[in-house]
Design a protein around this motif. Structure first.
Motif, PDB file in Angstrom:
ATOM      1  N   GLN A 175       0.862  -1.191   0.000  1.00 49.91           N
ATOM      2  CA  GLN A 175       0.000   0.000   0.000  1.00 49.91           C
ATOM      3  C   GLN A 175       0.895   1.238   0.000  1.00 49.91           C
ATOM      4  OE1 GLN A 175      -2.578   0.343   3.515  1.00 49.91           O
ATOM      5  NE2 GLN A 175      -2.211   2.539   3.441  1.00 49.91           N
ATOM      6  N   GLY A 176       0.457   2.254  -0.726  1.00 42.68           N
ATOM      7  CA  GLY A 176       1.194   3.522  -0.718  1.00 42.68           C
ATOM      8  C   GLY A 176       0.817   4.345  -1.934  1.00 42.68           C
ATOM      9  N   ARG A 177       1.056   5.649  -1.809  1.00 41.97           N
ATOM     10  CA  ARG A 177       0.752   6.543  -2.931  1.00 41.97           C
ATOM     11  C   ARG A 177       1.899   7.544  -3.083  1.00 41.97           C
ATOM     12  NH1 ARG A 177      -4.968   9.073  -1.179  1.00 41.97           N
ATOM     13  NH2 ARG A 177      -3.692   9.438   0.675  1.00 41.97           N
ATOM     14  N   ILE A 178       2.268   7.803  -4.331  1.00 45.58           N
ATOM     15  CA  ILE A 178       3.254   8.856  -4.602  1.00 45.58           C
ATOM     16  C   ILE A 178       2.695   9.766  -5.685  1.00 45.58           C
ATOM     17  CG2 ILE A 178       5.571   9.414  -5.431  1.00 45.58           C
ATOM     18  CD1 ILE A 178       6.548   6.738  -4.383  1.00 45.58           C
ATOM     19  N   MET A 179       2.665  11.059  -5.394  1.00 48.65           N
ATOM     20  CA  MET A 179       2.275  12.055  -6.405  1.00 48.65           C
ATOM     21  C   MET A 179       3.501  12.924  -6.688  1.00 48.65           C
ATOM     22  SD  MET A 179      -0.369  15.265  -6.059  1.00 48.65           S
ATOM     23  CE  MET A 179      -1.819  14.346  -5.610  1.00 48.65           C
ATOM     24  N   ASN A 180       3.932  12.908  -7.933  1.00 52.72           N
ATOM     25  CA  ASN A 180       5.052  13.756  -8.335  1.00 52.72           C
ATOM     26  C   ASN A 180       4.534  14.873  -9.237  1.00 52.72           C
ATOM     27  OD1 ASN A 180       7.010  12.267  -6.984  1.00 52.72           O
ATOM     28  ND2 ASN A 180       7.334  10.891  -8.719  1.00 52.72           N
ATOM     29  N   ILE A 181       4.786  16.109  -8.843  1.00 54.13           N
ATOM     30  CA  ILE A 181       4.295  17.224  -9.661  1.00 54.13           C
ATOM     31  C   ILE A 181       5.307  17.513 -10.769  1.00 54.13           C
ATOM     32  CG2 ILE A 181       3.447  19.588  -9.722  1.00 54.13           C
ATOM     33  CD1 ILE A 181       1.669  17.826  -7.987  1.00 54.13           C
ATOM     34  N   ALA A 182       4.899  17.223 -11.989  1.00 50.14           N
ATOM     35  CA  ALA A 182       5.719  17.530 -13.173  1.00 50.14           C
ATOM     36  C   ALA A 182       5.182  18.848 -13.739  1.00 50.14           C
ATOM     37  CB  ALA A 182       5.650  16.389 -14.177  1.00 50.14           C
ATOM     38  N   SER A 183       4.858  18.868 -15.023  1.00 49.15           N
ATOM     39  CA  SER A 183       4.362  20.097 -15.673  1.00 49.15           C
ATOM     40  C   SER A 183       4.048  19.750 -17.126  1.00 49.15           C
ATOM     41  CB  SER A 183       5.460  21.169 -15.639  1.00 49.15           C
ATOM     42  OG  SER A 183       5.148  22.237 -16.511  1.00 49.15           O
ATOM     43  N   VAL A 184       3.246  20.585 -17.781  1.00 53.35           N
ATOM     44  CA  VAL A 184       3.095  20.395 -19.232  1.00 53.35           C
ATOM     45  C   VAL A 184       4.424  20.682 -19.931  1.00 53.35           C
ATOM     46  CG1 VAL A 184       0.603  20.778 -19.414  1.00 53.35           C
ATOM     47  CG2 VAL A 184       2.165  22.737 -19.540  1.00 53.35           C
ATOM     48  N   ALA A 185       5.323  21.372 -19.237  1.00 57.56           N
ATOM     49  CA  ALA A 185       6.660  21.620 -19.795  1.00 57.56           C
ATOM     50  C   ALA A 185       7.433  20.319 -19.983  1.00 57.56           C
ATOM     51  CB  ALA A 185       7.450  22.572 -18.890  1.00 57.56           C
TER      52      ALA A 185
ATOM     53  N   ALA B 205       7.483   5.251 -15.314  1.00 53.81           N
ATOM     54  CA  ALA B 205       8.158   3.948 -15.179  1.00 53.81           C
ATOM     55  C   ALA B 205       7.881   3.349 -13.802  1.00 53.81           C
ATOM     56  CB  ALA B 205       9.657   4.119 -15.401  1.00 53.81           C
ATOM     57  N   LEU B 206       7.970   4.168 -12.764  1.00 53.46           N
ATOM     58  CA  LEU B 206       7.729   3.658 -11.402  1.00 53.46           C
ATOM     59  C   LEU B 206       6.284   3.198 -11.244  1.00 53.46           C
ATOM     60  CD1 LEU B 206       9.724   6.080  -9.053  1.00 53.46           C
ATOM     61  CD2 LEU B 206      10.448   3.942 -10.101  1.00 53.46           C
ATOM     62  N   ALA B 207       5.360   3.940 -11.845  1.00 52.82           N
ATOM     63  CA  ALA B 207       3.942   3.548 -11.756  1.00 52.82           C
ATOM     64  C   ALA B 207       3.754   2.156 -12.333  1.00 52.82           C
ATOM     65  CB  ALA B 207       3.080   4.572 -12.489  1.00 52.82           C
ATOM     66  N   ASN B 208       4.450   1.899 -13.444  1.00 51.62           N
ATOM     67  CA  ASN B 208       4.358   0.587 -14.081  1.00 51.62           C
ATOM     68  C   ASN B 208       5.012  -0.490 -13.209  1.00 51.62           C
ATOM     69  OD1 ASN B 208       5.843  -1.527 -15.868  1.00 51.62           O
ATOM     70  ND2 ASN B 208       4.066  -0.850 -17.062  1.00 51.62           N
ATOM     71  N   GLU B 209       6.199  -0.181 -12.666  1.00 49.24           N
ATOM     72  CA  GLU B 209       6.920  -1.165 -11.844  1.00 49.24           C
ATOM     73  C   GLU B 209       6.162  -1.524 -10.572  1.00 49.24           C
ATOM     74  OE1 GLU B 209      10.895   0.085 -10.860  1.00 49.24           O
ATOM     75  OE2 GLU B 209      11.491   0.341 -12.946  1.00 49.24           O
ATOM     76  N   GLU B 210       5.483  -0.545  -9.988  1.00 47.50           N
ATOM     77  CA  GLU B 210       4.926  -0.739  -8.650  1.00 47.50           C
ATOM     78  C   GLU B 210       3.435  -1.071  -8.620  1.00 47.50           C
ATOM     79  OE1 GLU B 210       6.816  -1.130  -6.211  1.00 47.50           O
ATOM     80  OE2 GLU B 210       8.648  -0.362  -7.130  1.00 47.50           O
ATOM     81  N   LYS B 211       2.794  -1.063  -9.798  1.00 48.19           N
ATOM     82  CA  LYS B 211       1.350  -1.302  -9.836  1.00 48.19           C
ATOM     83  C   LYS B 211       0.993  -2.644  -9.175  1.00 48.19           C
ATOM     84  CE  LYS B 211      -2.585  -0.981 -12.846  1.00 48.19           C
ATOM     85  NZ  LYS B 211      -3.160  -1.117 -14.146  1.00 48.19           N
ATOM     86  N   ALA B 212       1.767  -3.668  -9.505  1.00 52.52           N
ATOM     87  CA  ALA B 212       1.474  -5.013  -8.974  1.00 52.52           C
ATOM     88  C   ALA B 212       1.687  -5.071  -7.466  1.00 52.52           C
ATOM     89  CB  ALA B 212       2.366  -6.037  -9.669  1.00 52.52           C
ATOM     90  N   ASN B 213       2.384  -4.088  -6.910  1.00 51.03           N
ATOM     91  CA  ASN B 213       2.644  -4.077  -5.453  1.00 51.03           C
ATOM     92  C   ASN B 213       1.624  -3.242  -4.692  1.00 51.03           C
ATOM     93  OD1 ASN B 213       5.039  -5.634  -5.664  1.00 51.03           O
ATOM     94  ND2 ASN B 213       6.094  -3.831  -6.450  1.00 51.03           N
ATOM     95  N   GLY B 214       0.566  -2.822  -5.365  1.00 51.23           N
ATOM     96  CA  GLY B 214      -0.495  -2.076  -4.679  1.00 51.23           C
ATOM     97  C   GLY B 214      -0.161  -0.618  -4.444  1.00 51.23           C
ATOM     98  N   ILE B 215       0.875  -0.105  -5.143  1.00 51.13           N
ATOM     99  CA  ILE B 215       1.299   1.288  -4.935  1.00 51.13           C
ATOM    100  C   ILE B 215       0.847   2.141  -6.127  1.00 51.13           C
ATOM    101  CG2 ILE B 215       3.284   2.818  -4.575  1.00 51.13           C
ATOM    102  CD1 ILE B 215       4.779   0.233  -3.580  1.00 51.13           C
TER     103      ILE B 215
END
Ligand code: NAP
Length: 258
Positions: free
Chosen positions: A133-143, A167-177
């Motif tokens: 379990q866990g959530r990460i929000m990274n603020i990027a930009s349209v830039a 890439a991390l979203a793809n790697e960690e999806k199966a881990n519930g993150i």
């Protein structure tokens, strides 16, 4: 009572402040507010504690300093809290020609926008994996979607944030993150004062920080890897793919002219 916490960097103003206000109203998790200006963070913490039955802690830290991410993780542990939701929002840009910017400013931007963000993701993911379990929000930009003259280094840092997060979203999806890269367009915050960007076309049509934060939280909870906020900005990545790259860069440079 749970010791799980949401850590928000750059919570002293703009999008980060709005994320703190909206999460305090929606969730019960303790909030840890991080930025350099302790007075602003303290005032926000008091406001949130009065309005909602949640624990709010403040950590005043300069995330441009080498080792600051490790210091932040330790400070959160010392509070007896475990990071369940990490929001890497602190960041800045500068509207100027690359060669006119002092190297130290560019290095500070890279340290804050990329290095600290990366180190924090790396520090929190193992425990999130264990908890499934866990959530990460990274603020990027349209830039992040194209090079941008006058924001050359800034746009490059945000391209890094977008690429890493997807890439991390793809790697960690199966881990519930859940990991989401948020790509705002121009948003009405102090960003533009800090960046010296107030004369550019970008500032003619700005979204509110409230709307950006609401969209970001909704997308994180829905497990979306990438969200472009604001109706006007959403088609941008699509059009970027249709046009020749040099044409896109030329347009971006024209829009950034002050
Ligand atoms: N506004 C826009 O148009 C726009 C568009 C796309 C993306 N973004 C991104 O959105 C994020 C939030 O920016 P914003 O628009 O909300 O601007 P903002 O109002 O200027 O907020 C920036 C936040 O980052 C913190 N910060 C800056 N340098 C820091 C440092 N060295 N250490 C710790 N904290 C630091 C600031 O707090 P202190 O000064 O107190 O440290 C502040 O809380 C940034 O990543 C930015 O790149 C903004």
């Amino acid at each position: 009572m749970s010791n799980l916490a949401t850590v928000i960097t750059g919570a002293s103003s703009g999008i980060g402040e709005q994320l703190a206000k909206q999460l305090a109203a929606q969730e019960q998790q303790a909030l840890v507010l991080v930025a350099r200006r302790a007075d602003k963070l303290q005032a926000l913490a008091e406001q949130l504690k009065q309005a909602h039955p949640i624990r709010v802690e403040v950590i005043s830290l300069d995330l441009e300093q080498v080792g600051a991410a490790q210091q932040l993780v330790k400070s959160v542990q010392d509070l007896g809290l475990e990071i369940d939701t990490l929001i890497n929002n602190a960041g800045f840009g500068v509207n100027d020609l690359f060669t006119d910017m002092p190297l130290e400013r560019i290095q500070g931007m890279m340290q804050l926008n990329m290095v600290a963000l990366t180190e924090l993701c790396h520090a929190v993911l193992p425990a999130m994996r264990q908890r499934k379990q866990g959530r990460i929000m990274n603020i990027a930009s349209v830039a992040a979607f194209q090079s941008c003259p006058r924001f050359a280094a800034y746009a490059a840092t945000k391209a890094y944030v977008l690429s890493l997060s997807e890439a991390l979203a793809n790697e960690e999806k199966a881990n519930g993150i859940k990991i989401t890269a948020v790509c705002p367009g121009a948003t009405a915050t102090a960003f533009h004062d800090v960046a010296g960007n107030n004369g550019s076309f970008f500032t003619k049509m700005m979204d509110s920080a409230e709307d950006v934060a609401a969209s970001a939280i909704k997308s994180l909870n829905a497990g979306k890897p990438v969200i472009v906020t604001g109706a006007m900005n959403k088609p941008l990545p699509f059009f970027n793919r249709l046009l020749p790259r040099q044409c896109v860069v030329w347009i971006a440079g024209k829009l950034a002219a002050t």
